[in-house]
Design a protein around this motif. Sequence first.
Motif, PDB file in Angstrom:
ATOM      1  N   VAL A 283       0.873  -1.180   0.000  1.00 13.06           N
ATOM      2  CA  VAL A 283       0.000   0.000   0.000  1.00 13.06           C
ATOM      3  C   VAL A 283       0.901   1.219   0.000  1.00 13.06           C
ATOM      4  N   LEU A 284       0.768   2.055  -1.025  1.00 16.36           N
ATOM      5  CA  LEU A 284       1.578   3.273  -1.127  1.00 16.36           C
ATOM      6  C   LEU A 284       0.701   4.467  -0.799  1.00 16.36           C
ATOM      7  N   VAL A 285       1.218   5.332   0.060  1.00 14.41           N
ATOM      8  CA  VAL A 285       0.424   6.412   0.642  1.00 14.41           C
ATOM      9  C   VAL A 285       1.044   7.751   0.294  1.00 14.41           C
ATOM     10  N   GLU A 286       0.239   8.639  -0.269  1.00 12.36           N
ATOM     11  CA  GLU A 286       0.682  10.016  -0.489  1.00 12.36           C
ATOM     12  C   GLU A 286       0.529  10.748   0.842  1.00 12.36           C
ATOM     13  N   GLY A 287       1.649  10.950   1.523  1.00  6.21           N
ATOM     14  CA  GLY A 287       1.606  11.518   2.861  1.00  6.21           C
ATOM     15  C   GLY A 287       2.233  10.542   3.847  1.00  6.21           C
ATOM     16  N   ASP A 288       1.801  10.644   5.093  1.00 11.97           N
ATOM     17  CA  ASP A 288       2.372   9.832   6.162  1.00 11.97           C
ATOM     18  C   ASP A 288       1.762   8.428   6.129  1.00 11.97           C
ATOM     19  N   PRO A 289       2.568   7.381   5.916  1.00  6.97           N
ATOM     20  CA  PRO A 289       2.007   6.026   5.861  1.00  6.97           C
ATOM     21  C   PRO A 289       1.721   5.416   7.230  1.00  6.97           C
ATOM     22  N   ALA A 290       2.264   6.002   8.300  1.00  8.39           N
ATOM     23  CA  ALA A 290       2.138   5.381   9.617  1.00  8.39           C
ATOM     24  C   ALA A 290       0.685   5.194  10.072  1.00  8.39           C
ATOM     25  N   PRO A 291      -0.184   6.217   9.982  1.00  6.52           N
ATOM     26  CA  PRO A 291      -1.565   5.999  10.415  1.00  6.52           C
ATOM     27  C   PRO A 291      -2.279   4.905   9.616  1.00  6.52           C
ATOM     28  N   VAL A 292      -1.955   4.800   8.326  1.00  4.89           N
ATOM     29  CA  VAL A 292      -2.570   3.759   7.502  1.00  4.89           C
ATOM     30  C   VAL A 292      -2.102   2.385   7.971  1.00  4.89           C
ATOM     31  N   ALA A 293      -0.802   2.239   8.178  1.00  4.71           N
ATOM     32  CA  ALA A 293      -0.259   0.959   8.632  1.00  4.71           C
ATOM     33  C   ALA A 293      -0.845   0.569   9.987  1.00  4.71           C
ATOM     34  N   GLU A 294      -0.958   1.543  10.887  1.00  4.07           N
ATOM     35  CA  GLU A 294      -1.515   1.263  12.208  1.00  4.07           C
ATOM     36  C   GLU A 294      -2.964   0.791  12.120  1.00  4.07           C
ATOM     37  N   ALA A 295      -3.741   1.431  11.250  1.00  6.21           N
ATOM     38  CA  ALA A 295      -5.153   1.064  11.116  1.00  6.21           C
ATOM     39  C   ALA A 295      -5.313  -0.327  10.506  1.00  6.21           C
ATOM     40  N   ILE A 296      -4.491  -0.636   9.498  1.00  5.68           N
ATOM     41  CA  ILE A 296      -4.542  -1.970   8.901  1.00  5.68           C
ATOM     42  C   ILE A 296      -4.174  -3.022   9.942  1.00  5.68           C
ATOM     43  N   ALA A 297      -3.115  -2.756  10.694  1.00  2.00           N
ATOM     44  CA  ALA A 297      -2.654  -3.707  11.702  1.00  2.00           C
ATOM     45  C   ALA A 297      -3.709  -3.929  12.784  1.00  2.00           C
ATOM     46  N   GLU A 298      -4.341  -2.847  13.231  1.00  2.00           N
ATOM     47  CA  GLU A 298      -5.362  -2.982  14.268  1.00  2.00           C
ATOM     48  C   GLU A 298      -6.512  -3.858  13.791  1.00  2.00           C
ATOM     49  N   ARG A 299      -6.942  -3.636  12.549  1.00  5.03           N
ATOM     50  CA  ARG A 299      -8.057  -4.404  11.996  1.00  5.03           C
ATOM     51  C   ARG A 299      -7.658  -5.880  11.806  1.00  5.03           C
ATOM     52  N   MET A 300      -6.470  -6.117  11.298  1.00  7.23           N
ATOM     53  CA  MET A 300      -6.082  -7.480  10.978  1.00  7.23           C
ATOM     54  C   MET A 300      -5.664  -8.277  12.210  1.00  7.23           C
ATOM     55  N   SER A 301      -5.279  -7.595  13.265  1.00  8.35           N
ATOM     56  CA  SER A 301      -4.906  -8.310  14.490  1.00  8.35           C
ATOM     57  C   SER A 301      -6.105  -9.008  15.119  1.00  8.35           C
ATOM     58  N   ALA A 302      -7.304  -8.559  14.776  1.00  2.85           N
ATOM     59  CA  ALA A 302      -8.516  -9.139  15.367  1.00  2.85           C
ATOM     60  C   ALA A 302      -8.968 -10.407  14.659  1.00  2.85           C
ATOM     61  N   ILE A 303      -8.339 -10.767  13.544  1.00  2.00           N
ATOM     62  CA  ILE A 303      -8.728 -11.977  12.824  1.00  2.00           C
ATOM     63  C   ILE A 303      -8.342 -13.189  13.666  1.00  2.00           C
TER      64      ILE A 303
END
Length: 456
Positions: A283-303
């Motif tokens: 996933v390539l992000v125009e801007g700061d990628p950290a919030p995107v990575a954190e949100a993906i990780a939070e969602r996927m950790s619940a699987i």
Amino acid sequence: MSDLIELDALGASGPYRSRNRLTVADVTGTPVAKLSLVPRLFVERSLAALHRAAVEPADERARAIAQAGQVFATETIGGLSVEEYQHTVSRIAGMPISVVRGATTDIAGSAAEAYRSAVRARPDGAVNDWRDPLTRHGNAVWTRRDGVLAVHAPGNEPAVHTLWLEALALGYRVAVRPSQREPFTPHRLISALREAGFGSDVVVLLPTDHSVADDIIRAADRAMVYGSESVVEKYSKDSTVLSQGPGRSKILLTEDDWQSHLNTIVDSVSALGGMACVNTTAVLVEGDPAPVAEAIAERMSAIPSLRPEDDKAVLPVQPLARARAIEQYLLDHARGATAHLGGDGVVDDLGDGSAVLRPAVFQVDRSDAPQTGIELPFPCVWVAPWSRAEGIEPLKNTLVITVINGDEALIDRLVGEPTISNVYIGDHPTYWMAPGIPHDAYLAEFLMRTKAMIRD
């Protein structure tokens, strides 16, 4: 061992049970089946029969393939009901049973549309048959380049077997070398095709060991081969071989409003068990990628971690030793990246000799970081920064790219880039596919050509 399922080779003279048989085990190491491996002479004789076989009319081929799809998805074949087939594939391949069920439906649907999907690649100025009245005044005729197609099939997702059905619909005779990891799907599908009326000299199943594998390709006219980057490189200079390698599919986020697309991002990474070439790798992000990575990780950790045959399973399961090897490869190559999920490992031991591969989310510091090209057989994603000044260079060599909020100039460049196969604009997952829509160009572009004809 006497209760193991016997998977015979399906040669040009019918089923064949060899003395050389491979034990196929489930993810715990428990033997499930015996797969007959055929010798070089058997391959040569089978391919010779395919070269001699007559080609049935197009409407008969289309009808038989559609019928076979229904047989595949509804009837007992080789002693296995549909439900038993799905449970078995889930257990041996470690893929969530929901994925196998979805693939069963996809195969039936694709079989019904195989001929119509294939002819969508035909040029508008061509006709299907030289007998068409238009050829009396001069016209193009769409025809096969060759007669026999070999397929070295993968074992990562049953629905990959929908593609070569189009070759059969176009009149090719087809030889499939199944994956030793998951031979059940092609065995079932070819058995269904024979029940629907295809001759045993038209479509064959040739399980072999690696020493004989290339003989199938040499004896065919054309071949479609799935595999790693090394497989792609091996056949890169052979115009008669179509290589299907890693997808390295991507999502590009070009504006701040990524939160409303989080479901699509996570689904693109984790659907199909994260095992397919159309799953998002970066996933390539125009801007700061950290919030995107954190949100993906939070969602996927619940699987949850579940056995593959569980109706709620999402993640793949592998034999413990293989899972450990994949984990080690990931950790070795993730050095220097910021771990949001999976930094301490991704293996969840189920205690029965198998393990769930849990999701991994890593952030890298630049869009051309080498990790963004690493594709692994479970939900693993690399999140990177991107700027318009970089252009499309970091986006090349991609099977599918989903662009959210991209401008027209950017889309023009992506569509025009030869190393990008598919461009999805907006809230569309990278795994989206449909009959009649090319996966990596139309297969018929590789199989067919046009000839000029004029007749009295």
